[in-house]
Enzyme design. Structure first.
Site, PDB file in Angstrom:
ATOM      1  N   HIS A  84       0.824  -1.207   0.000  1.00 30.39           N
ATOM      2  CA  HIS A  84       0.000   0.000   0.000  1.00 30.39           C
ATOM      3  C   HIS A  84       0.858   1.258   0.000  1.00 30.39           C
ATOM      4  CE1 HIS A  84      -3.401  -2.582   0.720  1.00 30.39           C
ATOM      5  NE2 HIS A  84      -2.945  -2.960   1.896  1.00 30.39           N
ATOM      6  N   HIS A 113       2.603   8.834   0.024  1.00 29.21           N
ATOM      7  CA  HIS A 113       1.498   8.691  -0.926  1.00 29.21           C
ATOM      8  C   HIS A 113       1.796   9.532  -2.163  1.00 29.21           C
ATOM      9  CE1 HIS A 113      -1.294   6.829   2.030  1.00 29.21           C
ATOM     10  NE2 HIS A 113      -0.660   7.611   2.895  1.00 29.21           N
ATOM     11  N   THR A 197      -6.162   7.745   6.779  1.00 33.21           N
ATOM     12  CA  THR A 197      -6.573   7.762   5.368  1.00 33.21           C
ATOM     13  C   THR A 197      -6.602   6.367   4.764  1.00 33.21           C
ATOM     14  OG1 THR A 197      -4.322   8.097   4.528  1.00 33.21           O
ATOM     15  CG2 THR A 197      -5.606  10.074   5.079  1.00 33.21           C
ATOM     16  N   THR A 198      -6.400   5.358   5.590  1.00 29.30           N
ATOM     17  CA  THR A 198      -6.492   3.962   5.162  1.00 29.30           C
ATOM     18  C   THR A 198      -7.414   3.218   6.124  1.00 29.30           C
ATOM     19  OG1 THR A 198      -4.524   3.374   6.469  1.00 29.30           O
ATOM     20  CG2 THR A 198      -4.184   3.944   4.143  1.00 29.30           C
TER      21      THR A 198
END
Length: 246
Positions: A84, A113, A197-198
């Site tokens: 991820h 990210h 945010t995950t």
């Protein structure tokens, strides 16, 4: 009895892929952000939460917030490609701390990210780093730093030198890094209440997004995106009346 056990084993083995599929989340396809609440019951906050991250930063409130005080002295001890993101972890005895409104928060890990998750007036940056901290009560604070393409980043290069190119691989860092050098010189920032945010998108997270970006080279950005194989940013979420202060 043996037949029953054998049958149970076969049935259990047959269920494993389905269970694994049920808990899988991603940034594309059936496990993409709009489906996170569907892939696991634990992820319902991703759908119904009212204080979700990331957000588009605009219409801020001038509040003269206290300056961020950072004291980063130790290096991360390992780096992992978890499929991820690329994440660097720190030892439990780490002395890296930020002080927010007089409360010390200890650095747990940092990750990246691309493109950025938070946006500024609708604009994405090339990459965003999240430094995840926790205080003595278990509350979480995330310091976010934006990257734009330009001059190569020397401290980032030390991390990228050890970056595992494949998912689920980890490595010990070859060189010490100075976390301070991954931050802009000016630590002025935007602040708001949000979430992870995950998945599971837990709320109650203090967000501090640096106003000033730092740089990385086009090649450094490409190395990260190649390792990820796809963008790993969650779309921005509604504010639902939240205020962004600076």
């Amino acid at each position: 009895m043996k037949t029953t056990l054998r049958t149970l084993a076969i049935l259990t083995m047959g269920m494993l892929p389905a269970l694994a599929m049920a808990s899988h989340w991603s940034y594309e396809g059936e496990g993409s952000p709009e489906h996170w609440a569907e892939v696991s019951p634990e992820n319902q906050t991703c759908k119904v939460g009212m204080n979700q991250s990331p957000i588009d930063i605009k219409n801020t409130l001038k509040a003269h917030i206290n300056p961020l005080k950072s004291s980063y002295v130790d290096s991360p001890i390992n780096i992992i490609n978890n499929g991820h993101t690329i994440q660097a972890g720190f030892a439990a005895s780490v002395k890296d701390v930020v002080t927010i409104d007089g409360v010390p928060f200890q650095l747990q890990q940092l990750h990246f990210h691309a493109p950025s998750e938070n946006t500024l007036n609708g604009k994405h940056f090339a990459m965003e780093m999240h430094l995840v901290h926790k205080n003595a009560e278990g509350e979480i604070a995330v310091v976010a730093v934006m990257f734009e393409t330009g001059t190569a980043n020397s401290e980032l290069a030390k991390l990228w030198q050890t970056m595992p190119a494949k998912a689920d691989e980890k490595a010990e860092l070859k060189q010490k890094i100075d976390v301070n050098k991954l931050l802009p010189e000016d630590l002025s920032h935007y602040r708001f209440s949000g979430s992870l945010t995950t998945p599971p998108c837990s709320e109650g997270v203090r967000w501090l997004v640096m106003k000033h970006p730092v740089t990385l080279s086009v090649q450094q950005l490409k190395q990260f995106t190649t390792a990820m194989h796809h963008g790993n940013n969650r779309p921005t979420q509604p504010l639902h009346g939240r205020e962004i202060v600076e």
